[in-house]
Design a protein around this motif. Sequence first.
Motif, short mmCIF file in Angstrom:
data_model
loop_
_atom_site.label_atom_id
_atom_site.label_comp_id
_atom_site.label_asym_id
_atom_site.label_seq_id
_atom_site.Cartn_x
_atom_site.Cartn_y
_atom_site.Cartn_z
N LYS A 11 0.84 -1.19 0.00
CA LYS A 11 0.00 0.00 0.00
C LYS A 11 0.87 1.24 0.00
CE LYS A 11 -4.13 -1.94 2.18
NZ LYS A 11 -5.14 -1.77 3.25
N LEU A 12 0.64 2.13 -0.96
CA LEU A 12 1.43 3.34 -1.12
C LEU A 12 0.63 4.52 -0.58
CD1 LEU A 12 3.94 4.79 -2.34
CD2 LEU A 12 2.59 5.05 -4.44
N TYR A 13 1.25 5.27 0.36
CA TYR A 13 0.60 6.42 0.97
C TYR A 13 1.40 7.68 0.72
CZ TYR A 13 -2.18 3.11 3.77
OH TYR A 13 -3.02 2.12 4.19
N SER A 14 0.70 8.81 0.68
CA SER A 14 1.35 10.12 0.70
C SER A 14 1.37 10.63 2.13
CB SER A 14 0.59 11.11 -0.19
OG SER A 14 1.07 12.43 0.01
N ILE A 15 2.56 11.08 2.58
CA ILE A 15 2.67 11.68 3.91
C ILE A 15 3.20 13.11 3.78
CG2 ILE A 15 2.90 9.56 5.24
CD1 ILE A 15 5.92 9.85 5.05
N GLU A 16 2.90 13.72 2.64
CA GLU A 16 3.37 15.08 2.39
C GLU A 16 2.74 16.07 3.36
OE1 GLU A 16 4.17 17.95 -1.48
OE2 GLU A 16 2.86 16.20 -1.66
N ASP A 17 1.47 15.84 3.71
CA ASP A 17 0.76 16.70 4.66
C ASP A 17 0.70 15.99 6.01
OD1 ASP A 17 -0.85 18.36 6.10
OD2 ASP A 17 -2.51 18.39 4.67
N MET A 18 1.57 16.38 6.93
CA MET A 18 1.65 15.71 8.22
C MET A 18 0.53 16.11 9.18
SD MET A 18 4.22 13.61 8.33
CE MET A 18 4.58 13.45 10.07
N SER A 19 -0.33 17.05 8.77
CA SER A 19 -1.43 17.46 9.64
C SER A 19 -2.63 16.51 9.54
CB SER A 19 -1.89 18.88 9.27
OG SER A 19 -2.47 18.91 7.97
N GLN A 20 -2.53 15.51 8.69
CA GLN A 20 -3.64 14.57 8.51
C GLN A 20 -3.10 13.15 8.39
OE1 GLN A 20 -5.63 15.43 4.82
NE2 GLN A 20 -3.78 15.26 3.60
N ALA A 21 -4.03 12.20 8.38
CA ALA A 21 -3.65 10.80 8.22
C ALA A 21 -3.01 10.58 6.85
CB ALA A 21 -4.87 9.90 8.38
N PRO A 22 -2.10 9.64 6.71
CA PRO A 22 -1.54 9.32 5.40
C PRO A 22 -2.64 9.02 4.39
CG PRO A 22 -0.30 8.20 7.12
CD PRO A 22 -1.50 8.82 7.78
N GLN A 23 -2.46 9.55 3.17
CA GLN A 23 -3.47 9.38 2.13
C GLN A 23 -3.09 8.22 1.20
OE1 GLN A 23 -6.33 11.66 2.19
NE2 GLN A 23 -5.27 11.73 4.17
N LEU A 24 -4.00 7.27 1.08
CA LEU A 24 -3.73 6.10 0.23
C LEU A 24 -3.72 6.51 -1.23
CD1 LEU A 24 -3.37 3.01 0.02
CD2 LEU A 24 -5.88 2.85 -0.14
N LEU A 25 -2.62 6.19 -1.92
CA LEU A 25 -2.49 6.49 -3.35
C LEU A 25 -2.80 5.28 -4.21
CD1 LEU A 25 0.82 8.59 -3.32
CD2 LEU A 25 -1.53 9.44 -3.41
N ALA A 26 -2.35 4.10 -3.78
CA ALA A 26 -2.54 2.91 -4.61
C ALA A 26 -2.18 1.67 -3.83
CB ALA A 26 -1.68 3.00 -5.88
#
Length: 546
Positions: A312-327
């Motif tokens: 599972k690939l996540y974006s953690i660019e915005d640390m103010s929220q939960a990691p966003q699932l990309l794919a």
Amino acid sequence: MVKTEFLSLGEELRCFILTFLPYRDLLRATSVCKALFRTYMSSSELQYIVELGGQQLLPVTVSNAYSDNHTPMYKRLQLLKDNAHAWFRFDHSSIGTVPVPHQINHADQLTFANGHLCLWDRHTDFAMILPLLPKPSQQKIERRWSPLSHSVPDRDIINVHMDPAQSLIAILYARSDGFWSDDERFRINLGALDRDGVHPKAAGRTLFLSGLSRYADTSFGIGIMSLSGWERYIALRVYLLVDSGNSTFSLVWSLQIWDWQHSSTSNCILTDTLYTSNNQHDIDNDDDPIIPCFLGNDRLIVANEKLHLKLKLYSIEDMSQAPQLLACFSLPALVLSIKRLDSMVDITDSLRPPIQAQQTMWTSDPTNRLLSIVTGYNILFVVSTSIFFDSDSFAETIPWESWGPLNTRIFRYGRDFKVIGSRLLQVLPAVDAITDTMEYRLHMMDFSPLAVKRRQGLGRVVTEPSTIEIPKYDWQLEEIIPGAVKLTTSLPYVEVVSDRKFGEHGVKRVWVDSDRIYLCQAADPNGDDIEKVEVVETRGSLDEQT
């Protein structure tokens, strides 16, 4: 056509302007204009930019007055070119052997980073960091804590993470009272390895947990709690045993990530239910099936070794929220489990201590590193991380057939291996062994396109597909059945094999950094206990050339 106004500029100004071009555009510009080509050939800086890009490296950003790099550009360029070929030669002699403490063989945690051995043994309350033949320019950190609990009086130490590149020690501890799922019970202390007190770059002495308290009324136990880190991030994995109601019980997993230099709190939290059972005794709280791996500063790969067999690939660019699932990247259905997931940077950036940052000039591009995955049947998947950066918008689930074969190479897992940047170092049985005992050789494989293209006659280029057979597994019967499944992969690489052979005790484990190989050796050929580490230089270091 290059404008005559630009060509009329002085050469020094032309060079300065050209340094702002990406390396591919710089190559195109200098290939269509003789005047620009002469400018390029006369400039070590422009050639350095192109060489960095070709080797899929990034220049290090220097951010403080103590980190100015005074190495002449022509020396940096030559060193960079030399490094591209140094890993293809295994003719360097050992520079020394270091005895290691006996605790290394029984430690709860044993890591190697930045030329330092780090270990922690919970049962003896002992921790240590030991440099292994450090270079003159390298910051040397040598320290022992016995007992380590003096660092956090009247607390139980749960886990420890040490990062010598940043002189960081993170200690997860707990009060002896309170609920298992109480955020207030647990804390993470940040300290410096080379001195007492809080780390000078930390946002605060303590990192505070979030999210556990929501299970305070339903949790009846806690499983493994494990710290890990990568440059600016510290991550904590927690497993909770939860009463889900209606006579069902669940194992809940949580991952919290802190940007420890900027905040002592975090909203960057992943949670998931791993599995549910009608019998609470079926819930295994001693297992650690979730494996996270950072890909640079803005992406995270998470693998679940038991369920679904997906990356599972996540974006953690915005640390103010939960990691966003990309794919989700599916693995072959025959993969039974994931045992290891690693991606290692070869040279860290300006987060290094000032004394070392003076000699640090480049780092591998996170979009062009290797990700290693060890699965059941001792199968090693080597994946180019470029596939995880090709787009910011992926399909929800990407089948193995669509991404895997062209971006992966599969091997049988040998005695040990390490990935660093775009290189894979394996310890494999010697096929020409002439003794009755097992012998091994080092195999270095470089997957960067430039290495394949410009190997200068060194090594063996492998571009043709390779196929490996894996036993069939019946998921309903939960057993291996007759027959085999074939997996074909074709990620190109160039391979060099060492002339030197090692006996059973000569290389029990291998570590590697940007320009050294560390061979862990045992006194007893039939035993596993490590007694000493041999250090091998893979290139002439900057210390020797300046």
